[in-house]
Design a protein around this motif. Structure first.
Motif, PDB file in Angstrom:
ATOM      1  N   GLY A  58     -29.160 -39.503 -21.822  1.00 62.09           N
ATOM      2  CA  GLY A  58     -29.376 -40.240 -21.003  1.00 62.09           C
ATOM      3  C   GLY A  58     -28.497 -39.800 -19.796  1.00 62.09           C
ATOM      4  N   ASN A  59     -28.101 -40.697 -18.908  1.00 61.10           N
ATOM      5  CA  ASN A  59     -27.472 -40.205 -17.543  1.00 61.10           C
ATOM      6  C   ASN A  59     -25.806 -40.090 -17.739  1.00 61.10           C
ATOM      7  OD1 ASN A  59     -29.940 -40.277 -16.192  1.00 61.10           O
ATOM      8  ND2 ASN A  59     -29.628 -42.386 -15.748  1.00 61.10           N
ATOM      9  N   ASN A  60     -25.077 -39.043 -17.241  1.00 60.31           N
ATOM     10  CA  ASN A  60     -23.622 -39.105 -17.082  1.00 60.31           C
ATOM     11  C   ASN A  60     -23.290 -39.038 -18.672  1.00 60.31           C
ATOM     12  OD1 ASN A  60     -23.361 -39.563 -14.257  1.00 60.31           O
ATOM     13  ND2 ASN A  60     -24.102 -41.391 -14.662  1.00 60.31           N
ATOM     14  N   VAL A  61     -23.669 -38.271 -19.276  1.00 57.82           N
ATOM     15  CA  VAL A  61     -23.296 -37.984 -20.783  1.00 57.82           C
ATOM     16  C   VAL A  61     -22.563 -36.484 -20.874  1.00 57.82           C
ATOM     17  CG1 VAL A  61     -24.004 -37.398 -23.066  1.00 57.82           C
ATOM     18  CG2 VAL A  61     -25.139 -39.234 -22.044  1.00 57.82           C
ATOM     19  N   GLU A  77     -27.479 -42.627 -25.199  1.00 58.99           N
ATOM     20  CA  GLU A  77     -27.852 -43.306 -24.197  1.00 58.99           C
ATOM     21  C   GLU A  77     -26.758 -43.030 -22.889  1.00 58.99           C
ATOM     22  OE1 GLU A  77     -27.779 -47.081 -25.703  1.00 58.99           O
ATOM     23  OE2 GLU A  77     -29.964 -46.985 -26.763  1.00 58.99           O
ATOM     24  N   ASP A  78     -26.797 -43.486 -22.001  1.00 57.20           N
ATOM     25  CA  ASP A  78     -26.071 -43.344 -20.611  1.00 57.20           C
ATOM     26  C   ASP A  78     -24.626 -43.475 -21.152  1.00 57.20           C
ATOM     27  OD1 ASP A  78     -28.269 -43.422 -19.453  1.00 57.20           O
ATOM     28  OD2 ASP A  78     -28.236 -45.143 -18.466  1.00 57.20           O
ATOM     29  N   ASP A  79     -23.605 -42.483 -20.244  1.00 58.26           N
ATOM     30  CA  ASP A  79     -22.345 -42.715 -20.253  1.00 58.26           C
ATOM     31  C   ASP A  79     -21.840 -42.438 -21.595  1.00 58.26           C
ATOM     32  OD1 ASP A  79     -22.301 -43.747 -17.479  1.00 58.26           O
ATOM     33  OD2 ASP A  79     -23.190 -45.259 -18.214  1.00 58.26           O
ATOM     34  N   VAL A  80     -22.278 -41.894 -22.440  1.00 61.17           N
ATOM     35  CA  VAL A  80     -21.599 -41.449 -23.849  1.00 61.17           C
ATOM     36  C   VAL A  80     -20.959 -40.203 -23.494  1.00 61.17           C
ATOM     37  CG1 VAL A  80     -22.317 -40.492 -26.088  1.00 61.17           C
ATOM     38  CG2 VAL A  80     -23.381 -42.478 -25.069  1.00 61.17           C
ATOM     39  N   PHE A  81     -19.840 -40.222 -24.263  1.00 58.17           N
ATOM     40  CA  PHE A  81     -18.723 -39.033 -24.361  1.00 58.17           C
ATOM     41  C   PHE A  81     -18.878 -38.577 -26.097  1.00 58.17           C
ATOM     42  CE2 PHE A  81     -15.007 -36.720 -25.242  1.00 58.17           C
ATOM     43  CZ  PHE A  81     -14.683 -36.030 -24.082  1.00 58.17           C
ATOM     44  N   VAL A  82     -19.442 -37.253 -26.361  1.00 60.88           N
ATOM     45  CA  VAL A  82     -19.433 -36.681 -27.450  1.00 60.88           C
ATOM     46  C   VAL A  82     -18.229 -35.742 -27.752  1.00 60.88           C
ATOM     47  CG1 VAL A  82     -20.970 -35.168 -29.088  1.00 60.88           C
ATOM     48  CG2 VAL A  82     -22.066 -37.097 -27.632  1.00 60.88           C
ATOM     49  N   GLY A  83     -17.376 -35.950 -28.367  1.00 57.86           N
ATOM     50  CA  GLY A  83     -16.235 -34.839 -28.696  1.00 57.86           C
ATOM     51  C   GLY A  83     -16.442 -33.511 -29.253  1.00 57.86           C
ATOM     52  N   CYS A  84     -15.939 -32.648 -28.983  1.00 52.65           N
ATOM     53  CA  CYS A  84     -16.159 -31.417 -29.725  1.00 52.65           C
ATOM     54  C   CYS A  84     -16.444 -31.188 -31.054  1.00 52.65           C
ATOM     55  CB  CYS A  84     -14.915 -30.487 -29.336  1.00 52.65           C
ATOM     56  SG  CYS A  84     -14.685 -30.259 -27.492  1.00 52.65           S
ATOM     57  N   ASN A  85     -17.365 -30.329 -31.424  1.00 52.79           N
ATOM     58  CA  ASN A  85     -17.547 -29.967 -32.910  1.00 52.79           C
ATOM     59  C   ASN A  85     -18.215 -31.260 -33.494  1.00 52.79           C
ATOM     60  OD1 ASN A  85     -16.950 -26.916 -32.768  1.00 52.79           O
ATOM     61  ND2 ASN A  85     -14.686 -27.679 -32.883  1.00 52.79           N
ATOM     62  N   SER A  86     -19.007 -31.892 -32.887  1.00 49.43           N
ATOM     63  CA  SER A  86     -19.565 -33.122 -33.469  1.00 49.43           C
ATOM     64  C   SER A  86     -21.070 -32.952 -34.113  1.00 49.43           C
ATOM     65  CB  SER A  86     -19.819 -34.334 -32.541  1.00 49.43           C
ATOM     66  OG  SER A  86     -18.539 -34.522 -32.155  1.00 49.43           O
ATOM     67  N   ASN A  87     -21.644 -33.289 -35.155  1.00 51.10           N
ATOM     68  CA  ASN A  87     -22.829 -33.091 -35.620  1.00 51.10           C
ATOM     69  C   ASN A  87     -23.426 -34.661 -35.422  1.00 51.10           C
ATOM     70  OD1 ASN A  87     -22.319 -30.240 -36.565  1.00 51.10           O
ATOM     71  ND2 ASN A  87     -21.100 -31.185 -38.112  1.00 51.10           N
ATOM     72  N   LEU A  88     -24.550 -34.628 -34.897  1.00 54.28           N
ATOM     73  CA  LEU A  88     -25.301 -35.860 -34.855  1.00 54.28           C
ATOM     74  C   LEU A  88     -26.619 -35.531 -35.635  1.00 54.28           C
ATOM     75  CD1 LEU A  88     -24.984 -36.310 -30.829  1.00 54.28           C
ATOM     76  CD2 LEU A  88     -23.476 -37.026 -32.682  1.00 54.28           C
ATOM     77  N   ILE A  89     -26.751 -36.386 -36.652  1.00 57.85           N
ATOM     78  CA  ILE A  89     -27.758 -36.039 -37.814  1.00 57.85           C
ATOM     79  C   ILE A  89     -28.747 -37.069 -37.563  1.00 57.85           C
ATOM     80  CG2 ILE A  89     -28.183 -36.040 -40.367  1.00 57.85           C
ATOM     81  CD1 ILE A  89     -26.009 -33.987 -39.348  1.00 57.85           C
ATOM     82  N   ALA A  90     -30.094 -36.508 -36.796  1.00 56.84           N
ATOM     83  CA  ALA A  90     -31.042 -37.223 -36.669  1.00 56.84           C
ATOM     84  C   ALA A  90     -31.831 -37.677 -37.880  1.00 56.84           C
ATOM     85  CB  ALA A  90     -31.882 -36.320 -36.032  1.00 56.84           C
ATOM     86  N   VAL A 120     -31.101 -40.581 -35.186  1.00 57.53           N
ATOM     87  CA  VAL A 120     -29.765 -41.552 -34.886  1.00 57.53           C
ATOM     88  C   VAL A 120     -29.661 -41.599 -33.247  1.00 57.53           C
ATOM     89  CG1 VAL A 120     -28.186 -39.343 -34.300  1.00 57.53           C
ATOM     90  CG2 VAL A 120     -27.339 -41.603 -35.342  1.00 57.53           C
ATOM     91  N   THR A 121     -29.196 -42.977 -33.081  1.00 55.87           N
ATOM     92  CA  THR A 121     -28.823 -43.458 -31.628  1.00 55.87           C
ATOM     93  C   THR A 121     -27.589 -43.574 -31.628  1.00 55.87           C
ATOM     94  OG1 THR A 121     -31.176 -44.439 -31.514  1.00 55.87           O
ATOM     95  CG2 THR A 121     -29.618 -45.056 -30.230  1.00 55.87           C
ATOM     96  N   ILE A 122     -27.158 -42.944 -30.344  1.00 58.30           N
ATOM     97  CA  ILE A 122     -25.692 -43.031 -29.745  1.00 58.30           C
ATOM     98  C   ILE A 122     -25.691 -44.106 -28.727  1.00 58.30           C
ATOM     99  CG2 ILE A 122     -23.488 -42.066 -29.245  1.00 58.30           C
ATOM    100  CD1 ILE A 122     -24.713 -40.972 -31.976  1.00 58.30           C
ATOM    101  N   GLY A 123     -25.069 -45.338 -28.732  1.00 57.51           N
ATOM    102  CA  GLY A 123     -25.176 -46.460 -27.830  1.00 57.51           C
ATOM    103  C   GLY A 123     -24.539 -46.139 -26.654  1.00 57.51           C
ATOM    104  N   LYS A 124     -24.843 -46.717 -25.545  1.00 56.88           N
ATOM    105  CA  LYS A 124     -24.546 -46.551 -24.200  1.00 56.88           C
ATOM    106  C   LYS A 124     -23.031 -46.811 -24.096  1.00 56.88           C
ATOM    107  CE  LYS A 124     -25.161 -48.190 -19.471  1.00 56.88           C
ATOM    108  NZ  LYS A 124     -25.751 -49.280 -18.704  1.00 56.88           N
ATOM    109  N   GLY A 125     -22.253 -45.713 -23.382  1.00 56.66           N
ATOM    110  CA  GLY A 125     -21.040 -45.932 -23.098  1.00 56.66           C
ATOM    111  C   GLY A 125     -19.944 -45.728 -24.350  1.00 56.66           C
ATOM    112  N   SER A 126     -20.438 -45.275 -25.552  1.00 50.20           N
ATOM    113  CA  SER A 126     -19.768 -44.856 -26.530  1.00 50.20           C
ATOM    114  C   SER A 126     -19.196 -43.559 -26.823  1.00 50.20           C
ATOM    115  CB  SER A 126     -20.638 -45.128 -28.063  1.00 50.20           C
ATOM    116  OG  SER A 126     -21.654 -44.060 -27.995  1.00 50.20           O
ATOM    117  N   TYR A 127     -17.849 -43.330 -27.636  1.00 51.74           N
ATOM    118  CA  TYR A 127     -17.362 -42.133 -27.756  1.00 51.74           C
ATOM    119  C   TYR A 127     -17.699 -41.781 -29.062  1.00 51.74           C
ATOM    120  CZ  TYR A 127     -14.684 -42.364 -23.607  1.00 51.74           C
ATOM    121  OH  TYR A 127     -14.330 -42.381 -22.250  1.00 51.74           O
ATOM    122  N   ILE A 128     -17.761 -40.525 -29.316  1.00 50.62           N
ATOM    123  CA  ILE A 128     -17.844 -39.724 -30.605  1.00 50.62           C
ATOM    124  C   ILE A 128     -16.523 -39.148 -30.894  1.00 50.62           C
ATOM    125  CG2 ILE A 128     -18.925 -38.087 -32.250  1.00 50.62           C
ATOM    126  CD1 ILE A 128     -20.428 -40.806 -31.247  1.00 50.62           C
TER     127      ILE A 128
END
Length: 457
Positions: free
Chosen positions: A373-376, A398-411, A413-421
């Protein structure tokens, strides 16, 4: 103006190319030689174009499709024999026919138009495209009379010493009165060492009939270059590349080092874009204005907006917006779509990914089969794990998500708007909107552990 027709000679095997690829399909600046010829002919007012095919016939048809009609020369018995194969299509037509070789990719529509004009103004039955060469060794010489009309074409091996000093040569491109051409072709003999029927013999037949034969001399010999081997292919590539680069520079593109910039024939580039050395821009790429491309960048079949920078990177078959920064050392693989104001940094790879406006993947990430999304913000070393060994799966961020370093997103999968990993997480389940997801083992510190190991030694 009379009706106009075109015959393209493209039936020869091209043995000197020493290639599995049929000669006229060898590319020059990203486009088969014969396609260059067809493109230039299409700029003229031509009623019918007939391509004479032989070796590799089906492949030529696949390449050119419906841009031309075809006549098959099953046995290659010379250039006159090749043109004779077009009789079923053109034999009953009134008008003027240009005959041009499919291995002359540098010939321009303007030159062919001048040849037509000369032919029609003089009311000739045949007009030869000629050029002057410093060293015409091996070429047929044009012998003119005091009125400038053509008396004959003399092959080098048959020329006298005086005739060999003539440096006006036959390029192998002709205009003919169509009716006169097919009538004369029936009189061409194959009584020669090769046992072939040669098109220049038509000139002698028409002269013997008292017909007017003239010539149009082009001042650009390079346009008439026939490609018969890899050396000539490289020369044609060099000349075509220079022509393409000059056209872009005349249209307002800055090319820092034209000799080391490779732009294919169908590329479009906007004004005030700068192309740095070592860049290769290929296919149907369209680049906007005020961009910076390179150095050492490869772009193929991409659409790029305005004020975008692609620095030391590779991008194929993708859409890239405006005010985007890519590289260095990024790889944009096919079917990616990058919106405006995105940053794709060093050693980031995208594959079949959608990247929303203002999003960033600045370092060392793989984003494949993903909708971002936007602003990720995607942190360094993060990966969308899209492949289970058999199938590909989608990751949706989704928009405005922050994914921290060295993260694995196992598809999938949906990362909701504005969330932090949290950094170092391996995410296997959907993450709710505005949640913090931590998916890693807790840190355990075992005090004095090293000392205990040392006591055991």
């Amino acid at each position: 103006m009379s009706n106009r027709y075109a015959v393209i000679l493209a039936a020869g095997q091209g043995t000197r190319m020493k290639s599995k690829l049929y000669k006229v399909l060898h590319p020059v600046c990203g486009k088969p030689m014969v396609q260059h010829v067809v493109d230039q002919i299409s700029r003229l007012n031509i009623q019918k174009t007939v391509t004479i095919i032989g070796h590799g016939a089906e492949k030529v048809k696949v390449e050119l499709g419906g841009q031309t009609e075809y006549a098959l020369q099953e046995s290659q018995l010379g250039t006159a024999h090749a043109v004779m194969q077009a009789e079923e299509i053109l034999g009953d037509k009134d008008g003027v026919t240009i005959v041009v070789c499919g291995d002359t990719p540098l010939i321009r529509a303007e030159t062919m138009e001048a040849l037509f004009k000369q032919h029609e103004e003089v009311a000739a039955k045949a007009t030869i495209l000629t050029a002057k060469m410093e060293d015409p060794t091996g070429y047929g010489r044009i012998i003119r009379n005091e009125n400038g009309l053509v008396e004959k074409i003399v092959e080098h091996k048959d020329a006298t010493d005086a005739e060999r000093k003539i440096n006006e040569i036959n390029t192998g491109t002709y205009c003919f009165d169509n009716s006169a051409l097919f009538a004369a072709l029936k009189k061409v003999s194959n009584e020669n060492v090769q046992g072939e029927y040669y098109l220049p013999d038509v000139i002698e037949i028409l002269k013997n009939q008292g017909e007017v034969v003239t010539a149009y001399q082009t001042d650009a010999f390079e346009e008439t270059l026939g490609v018969n081997d890899r050396i000539a292919l490289a020369e044609a590539e060099r000349i075509m590349r220079t022509r393409i680069n000059k056209n872009h520079m005349r249209n307002g593109v800055t090319i820092i080092d034209p000799a080391n910039t490779y732009i294919e024939a169908d590329v479009q580039i906007g004004q005030d874009t700068i192309i740095y050395p070592g860049s290769m821009i290929k296919g149907t790429t369209v680049i906007g204005s005020d961009c910076q491309i390179g150095p050492n960048t490869e772009i193929e079949a991409c659409e790029i907006g305005n004020e975008t920078v692609v620095h030391q990177s590779v991008a194929h078959n993708s859409t890239i917006g405006s005010h985007v920064k890519i590289g260095p050392f990024a790889h944009i693989r096919p079917d990616s779509s990058i919106s405006d104001e995105v940053k794709i940094g060093n050693f980031v790879e995208l594959k079949k990914a959608v990247f929303g406006k203002g999003s960033k993947a600045s370092h060392l990430s793989y984003i494949g089969d993903a909708e971002v999304g936007n602003n990720v913000n995607i942190g360094c070393g993060s990966i969308t794990v899209n492949y289970d060994g058999k199938h590909k799966f989608l990751t949706k961020i989704e928009d405005d998500v922050f994914v921290g370093c060295n993260s694995n997103l196992i598809a999938p999968v949906t990362i909701g708007k504005g969330s932090y990993i949290a950094a170092g997480s391996t995410i296997t389940d959907d993450v709710p909107t505005e949640a913090l997801s931590v998916a890693r083992a807790r840190q355990v510190n075992k005090e004095n552990y090293v000392n205990k190991l040392n006591l055991k030694k």
